[in-house]
Design a protein around this motif. Structure first.
Motif, short mmCIF file in Angstrom:
data_model
loop_
_atom_site.label_atom_id
_atom_site.label_comp_id
_atom_site.label_asym_id
_atom_site.label_seq_id
_atom_site.Cartn_x
_atom_site.Cartn_y
_atom_site.Cartn_z
N MET A 80 -4.30 -6.24 2.46
CA MET A 80 -5.51 -5.86 1.72
C MET A 80 -6.58 -5.40 2.70
N PHE A 81 -7.30 -4.36 2.33
CA PHE A 81 -8.36 -3.82 3.17
C PHE A 81 -9.68 -3.85 2.39
N ARG A 82 -10.74 -4.23 3.07
CA ARG A 82 -12.07 -4.26 2.46
C ARG A 82 -13.08 -3.66 3.45
N TYR B 82 -8.72 -2.46 -1.12
CA TYR B 82 -7.95 -1.22 -1.07
C TYR B 82 -6.56 -1.54 -0.55
N VAL B 83 -5.60 -0.76 -0.99
CA VAL B 83 -4.21 -1.04 -0.62
C VAL B 83 -3.86 -0.50 0.76
N SER B 84 -4.67 0.40 1.30
CA SER B 84 -4.38 0.97 2.61
C SER B 84 -5.66 1.19 3.38
N ALA B 85 -5.52 1.25 4.71
CA ALA B 85 -6.68 1.53 5.55
C ALA B 85 -7.19 2.94 5.29
N ARG B 86 -6.29 3.88 5.00
CA ARG B 86 -6.70 5.26 4.73
C ARG B 86 -7.61 5.32 3.50
N ALA B 87 -7.23 4.60 2.44
CA ALA B 87 -8.05 4.60 1.23
C ALA B 87 -9.41 3.95 1.48
N ALA B 88 -9.42 2.87 2.25
CA ALA B 88 -10.68 2.19 2.56
C ALA B 88 -11.59 3.09 3.41
N LEU B 89 -11.01 3.77 4.39
CA LEU B 89 -11.80 4.67 5.23
C LEU B 89 -12.37 5.83 4.43
N ALA B 90 -11.58 6.33 3.47
CA ALA B 90 -12.07 7.43 2.63
C ALA B 90 -13.32 7.00 1.87
N HIS B 91 -13.31 5.75 1.36
CA HIS B 91 -14.49 5.26 0.65
C HIS B 91 -15.63 4.99 1.64
N TYR B 92 -15.30 4.45 2.79
CA TYR B 92 -16.31 4.20 3.82
C TYR B 92 -17.10 5.46 4.15
N ARG B 93 -16.40 6.59 4.24
CA ARG B 93 -17.05 7.83 4.65
C ARG B 93 -17.97 8.40 3.59
N PHE C 180 -20.04 -1.14 8.20
CA PHE C 180 -19.75 -1.09 9.62
C PHE C 180 -18.36 -0.54 9.90
N ALA C 181 -17.38 -1.00 9.15
CA ALA C 181 -15.99 -0.63 9.42
C ALA C 181 -15.11 -1.09 8.25
N VAL C 182 -13.81 -0.93 8.43
CA VAL C 182 -12.82 -1.42 7.48
C VAL C 182 -12.19 -2.67 8.05
N GLY C 183 -12.03 -3.68 7.23
CA GLY C 183 -11.40 -4.91 7.67
C GLY C 183 -10.03 -5.08 7.03
N ARG C 184 -9.06 -5.52 7.84
CA ARG C 184 -7.74 -5.86 7.31
C ARG C 184 -7.70 -7.37 7.08
#
Length: 222
Positions: free
Chosen positions: A1-3, A23-34, A41-45
């Protein structure tokens, strides 16, 4: 899980805040982060027990991606990602040093090609870097604050330097400088002041910290 996670310091100790959405993936979390980089600050696993096991940093310099050069370090107090050019003259941490400070594994996400080069990259580093360096010693000067506001109007990417400069102040400095910080909050260009006031709804974000320290508040809902 990524938040998505937030990071700020409390009495010099880094504190992590966690967004409830997963989010189910780091890619999806980063897309929302941007879509709202100044908020997080960042994406956490997180593992299956909900423990933060890894911090994944966006590979692009700066809160808004305007610099577009690869990030290599983070500011030692605000934890903002910086490239070598924008980090010049500032106190920074390498990614391994950041990991040791947080006690959590940290890494930069793979590079992305979504950013295109613009003239903003050439403007951002000098103005933002200078503002960040000069802020604590010059914010009391009305002429310097006026120049800062002009820089923000002419080059909105200079906001990055304002976020670093305000965020890097110690609690004692905030108390000592609070009257002039509030004066600056009132002098900011209207659009930037409104954005920072809205950001105070997320007080752990860099923009939220800046808005609160400049005495900005959301207008109460009627």
């Amino acid at each position: 899980m990524f938040r998505l996670i937030q990071l700020h310091t409390e009495a010099g100790v880094p504190r992590i805040g966690v967004d409830p959405d997963g989010y189910v993936s780091a890619r999806a979390a980063l897309a929302h982060y941007r879509t709202a980089p100044a908020t997080y600050f960042a994406v956490g696993r997180f593992d299956h027990e909900g423990t933060l096991t890894e911090v994944i940093l966006d590979p692009i310099c700066g809160l808004d991606g305007a610099c577009q050069r690869p990030a290599s370090v983070v500011h030692s107090k605000t934890y903002e990602r910086l490239c070598e050019r924008c980090a010049s003259g500032l106190e920074v941490l390498t990614v391994p040093q950041l990991a040791r400070r947080l006690g959590i594994a940290c890494r930069l996400a793979p590079s992305v090609a979504r950013f295109r080069q613009t003239t903003l990259g050439g403007l951002r580093a000098p103005s933002g870097n200078r503002i960040a360096r000069e802020f604590p010693d010059h914010v009391h000067d009305p002429a310097w604050r006026q120049e800062l506001c002009m820089s923000l109007t002419q080059s909105p990417t200079a906001l990055n330097g304002l976020l670093i400069g305000v965020g890097a102040l110690s609690h004692r400095q905030v108390l000592d400088l609070y009257p002039v910080l509030c004066a600056l909050g009132e002098e900011l260009p209207a659009a930037i002041g409104s954005d920072l006031a809205r950001a105070t709804a997320r007080p752990l974000s860099p923009a939220g910290v800046t808005g609160l320290r400049l005495g900005l508040r959301l207008n109460p809902t009627i």
